[in-house]
Design a protein around this motif. Structure first.
Motif, PDB file in Angstrom:
ATOM      1  N   THR A  64       0.835  -1.098  -0.155  1.00 17.72           N
ATOM      2  CA  THR A  64       0.238   0.240   0.121  1.00 17.72           C
ATOM      3  C   THR A  64       1.132   1.075   0.025  1.00 17.72           C
ATOM      4  O   THR A  64       1.667   1.263   1.091  1.00 17.72           O
ATOM      5  N   LYS A  65       0.644   2.530  -0.444  1.00 13.34           N
ATOM      6  CA  LYS A  65       0.864   3.281  -0.332  1.00 13.34           C
ATOM      7  C   LYS A  65       1.806   4.193   1.135  1.00 13.34           C
ATOM      8  O   LYS A  65       0.276   4.473   1.287  1.00 13.34           O
ATOM      9  N   ASN A  66       2.726   4.476   0.803  1.00 13.72           N
ATOM     10  CA  ASN A  66       2.698   5.025   2.451  1.00 13.72           C
ATOM     11  C   ASN A  66       3.652   6.393   2.605  1.00 13.72           C
ATOM     12  O   ASN A  66       4.654   6.367   1.737  1.00 13.72           O
ATOM     13  N   ARG A  67       2.521   7.133   3.016  1.00 12.75           N
ATOM     14  CA  ARG A  67       3.418   8.010   3.132  1.00 12.75           C
ATOM     15  C   ARG A  67       3.635   8.653   4.824  1.00 12.75           C
ATOM     16  O   ARG A  67       3.839   9.345   5.328  1.00 12.75           O
ATOM     17  N   LEU A  68       4.126   7.689   5.268  1.00 14.75           N
ATOM     18  CA  LEU A  68       4.367   7.695   6.887  1.00 14.75           C
ATOM     19  C   LEU A  68       5.727   7.401   7.117  1.00 14.75           C
ATOM     20  O   LEU A  68       5.898   7.259   6.802  1.00 14.75           O
ATOM     21  N   PRO A  69       6.489   8.176   8.101  1.00  6.45           N
ATOM     22  CA  PRO A  69       7.282   7.188   8.716  1.00  6.45           C
ATOM     23  C   PRO A  69       8.426   6.419   8.670  1.00  6.45           C
ATOM     24  O   PRO A  69       9.035   6.006   8.612  1.00  6.45           O
ATOM     25  N   GLN A  70       7.613   5.375   9.681  1.00  6.91           N
ATOM     26  CA  GLN A  70       7.214   4.037   9.679  1.00  6.91           C
ATOM     27  C   GLN A  70       6.898   3.346   8.570  1.00  6.91           C
ATOM     28  O   GLN A  70       5.734   3.528   8.341  1.00  6.91           O
ATOM     29  N   LYS A  71       7.222   2.001   8.628  1.00  8.60           N
ATOM     30  CA  LYS A  71       6.179   0.486   8.510  1.00  8.60           C
ATOM     31  C   LYS A  71       4.346   0.870   9.089  1.00  8.60           C
ATOM     32  O   LYS A  71       4.854   0.597   9.589  1.00  8.60           O
ATOM     33  N   PRO A  72       4.198   0.861   7.820  1.00 12.80           N
ATOM     34  CA  PRO A  72       2.362   0.306   8.575  1.00 12.80           C
ATOM     35  C   PRO A  72       2.281  -0.544   8.903  1.00 12.80           C
ATOM     36  O   PRO A  72       2.993  -1.964   8.408  1.00 12.80           O
ATOM     37  N   GLN A  73       1.145  -1.158   9.975  1.00 12.28           N
ATOM     38  CA  GLN A  73       0.497  -2.645  10.497  1.00 12.28           C
ATOM     39  C   GLN A  73      -0.805  -2.527  10.790  1.00 12.28           C
ATOM     40  O   GLN A  73      -1.200  -1.412  11.059  1.00 12.28           O
ATOM     41  N   PRO A  74      -1.641  -3.762  10.669  1.00 13.63           N
ATOM     42  CA  PRO A  74      -3.187  -3.214  10.950  1.00 13.63           C
ATOM     43  C   PRO A  74      -3.036  -3.072  12.568  1.00 13.63           C
ATOM     44  O   PRO A  74      -2.040  -3.310  13.585  1.00 13.63           O
ATOM     45  N   VAL A  75      -4.008  -2.278  12.693  1.00 18.17           N
ATOM     46  CA  VAL A  75      -4.236  -2.337  14.657  1.00 18.17           C
ATOM     47  C   VAL A  75      -4.054  -3.033  15.473  1.00 18.17           C
ATOM     48  O   VAL A  75      -5.141  -4.291  14.882  1.00 18.17           O
ATOM     49  N   PRO A  76      -4.456  -3.884  16.325  1.00 19.27           N
ATOM     50  CA  PRO A  76      -4.437  -5.269  16.641  1.00 19.27           C
ATOM     51  C   PRO A  76      -5.421  -4.943  17.412  1.00 19.27           C
ATOM     52  O   PRO A  76      -6.024  -4.100  18.083  1.00 19.27           O
ATOM     53  N   PRO A  77      -6.400  -6.114  17.842  1.00 20.86           N
ATOM     54  CA  PRO A  77      -5.578  -7.470  17.642  1.00 20.86           C
ATOM     55  C   PRO A  77      -5.776  -7.683  16.023  1.00 20.86           C
ATOM     56  O   PRO A  77      -6.737  -7.203  15.146  1.00 20.86           O
ATOM     57  N   ILE A  78      -4.742  -8.867  15.578  1.00 16.26           N
ATOM     58  CA  ILE A  78      -4.141  -8.957  14.586  1.00 16.26           C
ATOM     59  C   ILE A  78      -5.283 -10.417  13.679  1.00 16.26           C
ATOM     60  O   ILE A  78      -4.254 -10.834  14.991  1.00 16.26           O
ATOM     61  N   TYR A  79      -5.741 -10.609  12.819  1.00 20.23           N
ATOM     62  CA  TYR A  79      -6.769 -11.966  12.581  1.00 20.23           C
ATOM     63  C   TYR A  79      -6.246 -12.289  11.679  1.00 20.23           C
ATOM     64  O   TYR A  79      -5.623 -11.905  10.176  1.00 20.23           O
ATOM     65  N   GLN A  80      -6.389 -14.138  11.415  1.00 21.46           N
ATOM     66  CA  GLN A  80      -5.587 -14.379   9.998  1.00 21.46           C
ATOM     67  C   GLN A  80      -6.489 -14.361   8.680  1.00 21.46           C
ATOM     68  O   GLN A  80      -7.618 -13.949   9.719  1.00 21.46           O
ATOM     69  N   PRO A  81      -6.309 -13.827   8.044  1.00 23.07           N
ATOM     70  CA  PRO A  81      -7.976 -13.732   6.285  1.00 23.07           C
ATOM     71  C   PRO A  81      -8.046 -15.064   6.616  1.00 23.07           C
ATOM     72  O   PRO A  81      -9.085 -15.395   5.906  1.00 23.07           O
ATOM     73  N   ASP A  82      -7.872 -15.809   6.725  1.00 19.74           N
ATOM     74  CA  ASP A  82      -8.780 -17.518   6.946  1.00 19.74           C
ATOM     75  C   ASP A  82     -10.098 -17.379   7.938  1.00 19.74           C
ATOM     76  O   ASP A  82     -10.662 -17.946   7.677  1.00 19.74           O
ATOM     77  N   VAL A  83      -9.837 -16.701   8.634  1.00 20.56           N
ATOM     78  CA  VAL A  83     -11.138 -16.087   9.813  1.00 20.56           C
ATOM     79  C   VAL A  83     -12.114 -15.284   8.809  1.00 20.56           C
ATOM     80  O   VAL A  83     -13.028 -15.755   9.019  1.00 20.56           O
ATOM     81  N   ALA A  84     -11.638 -14.617   7.807  1.00 21.26           N
ATOM     82  CA  ALA A  84     -12.275 -14.347   7.200  1.00 21.26           C
ATOM     83  C   ALA A  84     -12.761 -14.593   6.552  1.00 21.26           C
ATOM     84  O   ALA A  84     -14.419 -15.159   6.244  1.00 21.26           O
TER      85      ALA A  84
END
Length: 337
Positions: A199-219
């Protein structure tokens, strides 16, 4: 010439990676015939192999869902190859991690065209096939962000909010027409998908999903369950429930909470790679698969989802337990007298 049999015919947009990839594989395990739509040819070929290895059939169709003609042509291709479409999953998305003040008009336009209008065009293409037969299911892969906006993702949050309003509007029209076409939305929590790598990113650090994080198999499990049970809307994950209900009850407090904590929760400790490519306008080369780089933090199960799926069983058990407790207490009263 159609090769349709009694097995499900499914279309998944954004099928090359992430939730779409897991969902395509899950339907492959059911023996479905799956139309795989995305821009990435490498990812689509990987998804085809996943579906076939799981026991299903697949056709890959390179499609930019921001182009309505391509989406409609893809629907016709699937119907010609596999027969009438039973299930259509709208999932394709792009995003930009950026403060709103640094976003460009082109950024907003592209995110809106893919992440919102892609769902609109997919829904229209599906309804064109399903309404004459008065049968079929459309699932919109949503997010807690369809109800609660967060900082640094204004374009994506806006698109998800728009999908929610669009879906509710179309569903009322289907009800008005006594249509048997089912239109559902599944609101997801943060997922461990490859989007954070491209994903295009303008932030100073690498982005991450907001915890808690789930595996896509759950979806994927949630989507399949929604299809099987004609559920209008399903919330997945405790964090999704908290976000949606909290926004209804204490929206101003959430604004203040996200203003203070909503930035750092989306950032890793690693500095951003300013030279990294992104997929906003063009797909990334290579096959990224379903999962992203956060396996160590990601959960394979959602107890909240399990409880939602087994709500009737839990209700019966609760009634039985209450009856047993009442009986035991009643006997104690008799014997004490």
């Amino acid at each position: 010439m159609s090769r349709h049999t009694d097995s499900e015919v499914v279309v998944v947009t954004g099928a090359s990676a992430g939730v779409g990839r897991s969902t395509a594989r899950a339907f492959g395990e059911r023996g479905a015939k799956v139309g795989l739509l995305a821009r990435s040819e490498d990812g689509l070929e990987g998804a085809r192999k996943d579906v076939q290895q799981a026991g299903g059939e697949a056709i890959v169709i390179s499609t930019d869902v921001a182009n309505p003609d391509e989406v409609e042509a893809a629907a016709e291709t699937v119907e010609n190859e596999f027969g009438p479409i039973d299930i259509w999953i709208n999932n394709a998305m792009v995003s930009v991690f950026s403060p709103a003040a640094e976003m460009t008009a082109d950024d907003y336009r592209r995110v809106t065209e893919v992440t919102y209008l892609g769902y609109v065009y997919g829904t229209q293409a599906a309804l064109k096939q399903m309404r004459p037969r008065d049968a079929g299911t459309i699932v919109q892969v949503g997010s807690a962000l369809a109800y609660r906006g967060i900082p640094l993702q204004s374009a994506y949050c806006g698109a998800k909010h728009a999908i929610q309003g669009f879906t509710e509007s179309v569903r009322t029209e289907l009800f008005h027409d006594d249509s048997n076409v089912q239109l559902s939305m599944v609101q997801m929590p943060a997922m461990n998908t490859p989007q954070f790598e491209w994903t295009k990113n303008r932030l100073p650090q690498k982005p991450q999903p907001v915890p808690p994080i789930y595996q896509p198999d759950v979806a994927a499990r949630a989507i399949c369950w929604t299809v099987d049970h004609d559920k209008d809307e399903l919330w997945v994950g405790r964090s999704t429930v908290k976000a949606i209900l909290g926004n209804r009850l204490i929206p101003r407090r959430l604004d203040n909470y996200l203003a203070s904590g909503g930035y750092n929760s989306q950032l890793t400790d690693e500095p951003a790679d300013t030279d990294r490519d992104h997929n906003l306008n063009e797909p990334m080369a290579g096959d990224y698969g379903a999962r992203g780089p956060f396996d160590k933090q990601a959960r394979d199960q959602s107890y909240q989802l399990w409880a939602s799926i087994h709500r009737r069983t839990l209700t019966i058990l609760a009634v039985l337990v209450a009856a047993i407790v009442s009986l035991v207490l009643g006997q104690r009263v008799i014997f004490s007298d």
